[in-house]
Design an enzyme around this catalytic site. Structure first.
Site, mmCIF file in Angstrom:
data_model
loop_
_atom_site.group_PDB
_atom_site.id
_atom_site.type_symbol
_atom_site.label_atom_id
_atom_site.label_comp_id
_atom_site.label_asym_id
_atom_site.label_seq_id
_atom_site.Cartn_x
_atom_site.Cartn_y
_atom_site.Cartn_z
ATOM 1 N N GLY A 158 -8.396 -19.350 -33.392
ATOM 2 C CA GLY A 158 -8.510 -20.717 -32.922
ATOM 3 C C GLY A 158 -8.848 -20.619 -31.450
ATOM 4 O O GLY A 158 -9.792 -19.942 -31.066
ATOM 5 N N ILE A 159 -8.074 -21.276 -30.596
ATOM 6 C CA ILE A 159 -8.233 -21.032 -29.163
ATOM 7 C C ILE A 159 -7.813 -19.598 -28.860
ATOM 8 O O ILE A 159 -8.167 -19.018 -27.834
ATOM 9 C CB ILE A 159 -7.413 -22.038 -28.328
ATOM 10 N N SER B 195 1.453 -29.234 -25.443
ATOM 11 C CA SER B 195 0.431 -30.252 -25.216
ATOM 12 C C SER B 195 0.901 -31.266 -24.177
ATOM 13 O O SER B 195 2.102 -31.502 -24.036
ATOM 14 C CB SER B 195 0.117 -30.978 -26.533
ATOM 15 N N TYR C 185 2.427 -34.835 -34.681
ATOM 16 C CA TYR C 185 1.898 -33.828 -33.757
ATOM 17 C C TYR C 185 2.598 -33.914 -32.407
ATOM 18 O O TYR C 185 3.085 -32.912 -31.870
ATOM 19 C CB TYR C 185 0.391 -34.004 -33.579
#
EC number: 1.1.1.270
Length: 326
Positions: free
Chosen positions: A9-10, A167, A189
């Site tokens: 992913g990242i 995040s 999330y």
């Protein structure tokens, strides 16, 4: 030789950057899709032939998979110096168009674009383990992995480091100790990322004396499969001129995975015992494209973090008993 575990992913951009920092690293890619993992492994070794890159299969939304991966890692390694906990999902995101256009003409427009606060809801579901999917994937699967790997990361003579991808969207208002899996809410999330912040603080409180340290980072808004799941690449392209303008006022738009890994790579070089456990480290990019690190004090208290940690321990006992019966 230092050993580092990460996910794709990242994480792919992270692997490339870590090997540029030290091409004699041993990277262990923990991935769900082994065919993709092997392709990435081959590409990394082609560009960094002196590195050692291995793979292990793990699906953090499946506890049996986590236990099996942990068993394999303990057979391969005596210690892990870094674990990058980067796996995360945002299933079936819904963009609140009304909130978006309302925010465009408010004083909070920069904050709205930087954090996506109030813009996104998701449809969660129950996994085979009987847990909320976002909670298990983003938080609990990682927690069980850490618990299983304690013998590899708890060495007081030479600290190991956990680095969580959190995040700017982690909101206290979306988290509740009474519903920490967020089964009754619409922003799992955000809740899971706030739970990540709490867990990191609790892990420091309980494990620092044993040589394990934990930090949280935010990669900013980078264009990956996760963000393309919110709106299509075409829509991102339409918004790009406005985003590039906003980036002169809001540093959260890192845009590329490479830029998004800035804080993760920075932490690779830090002495973990010198870091503030209540600080989130943010990847940031200026309007002219220069990357740098900024910090944010997390909106939480250690008492809540400890209570959440104890609830996770209770849940761990329950799932272990359930798995043993099957």
């Amino acid at each position: 030789m230092r050993k580092t575990q990460t996910r794709l992913g990242i994480g792919l951009a992270l692997c490339k950057r870590l090997l540029l920092e030290d091409d004699e690293l041993h990277l262990c890619l923990a991935c769900r899709n082994m065919s993709k993992a092997e392709a990435v492994r081959a590409a990394l070794l082609a560009s960094h032939p002196t590195a050692e890159v291995t793979v292990v299969q793990v699906d953090v939304s499946n506890l049996q998979s986590v236990f099996q991966a942990s068993k394999e890692l303990k057979q391969r390694f005596q210690r892990l110096d870094y674990i990058y906990l980067n796996a995360g999902i945002m299933p079936n995101p819904h963009l609140n168009i009304k909130a978006l256009f309302s925010g465009l003409f408010s004083r909070n427009v920069i904050h709205m674009f930087s954090t996506a606060e109030g813009l996104l809801t998701q449809d969660d579901k129950i996994t085979a383990d009987g847990l909320q999917e976002v909670f298990e994937t983003n938080v609990f699967g990682h927690f069980i992995l850490i618990r299983e790997l304690e013998p590899l990361v708890c060495h007081s003579d030479n600290p190991s480091q956990l680095i969580w991808t959190s995040s700017r969207n982690a909101r206290k208002s979306n988290f509740s100790l009474e519903d920490f899996q967020h089964s009754k809410g619409k922003e799992p999330y955000s809740s899971s990322k706030y739970a990540t912040d709490l867990l990191s603080v609790a892990l420091n409180r309980n494990f620092n004396q044993r040589g394990l340290y934990s930090s949280v980072v935010c990669p900013g808004t980078a264009l990956t499969n996760l963000t393309y799941g919110v709106v299509s690449p075409f829509i991102w392209m339409l918004f790009m001129p406005a985003i590039l303008l906003i980036r002169f006022f809001a540093n959260a738009f890192t845009l590329t995975p490479y830029n998004g890994t800035e804080a993760l790579v920075w932490l690779f070089h830090q002495k973990p015992e010198s870091l503030n456990p209540l600080i989130k480290y943010l990847s940031a990019t200026t309007g002219f494209g220069r990357n740098y690190i900024t910090t944010q004090k997390m909106d939480l208290d250690e008492d809540t973090a400890e209570k959440f940690y104890q609830k996770l321990l209770e849940l761990e006992k329950h799932v272990r008993v359930t798995i043993q019966k099957t």
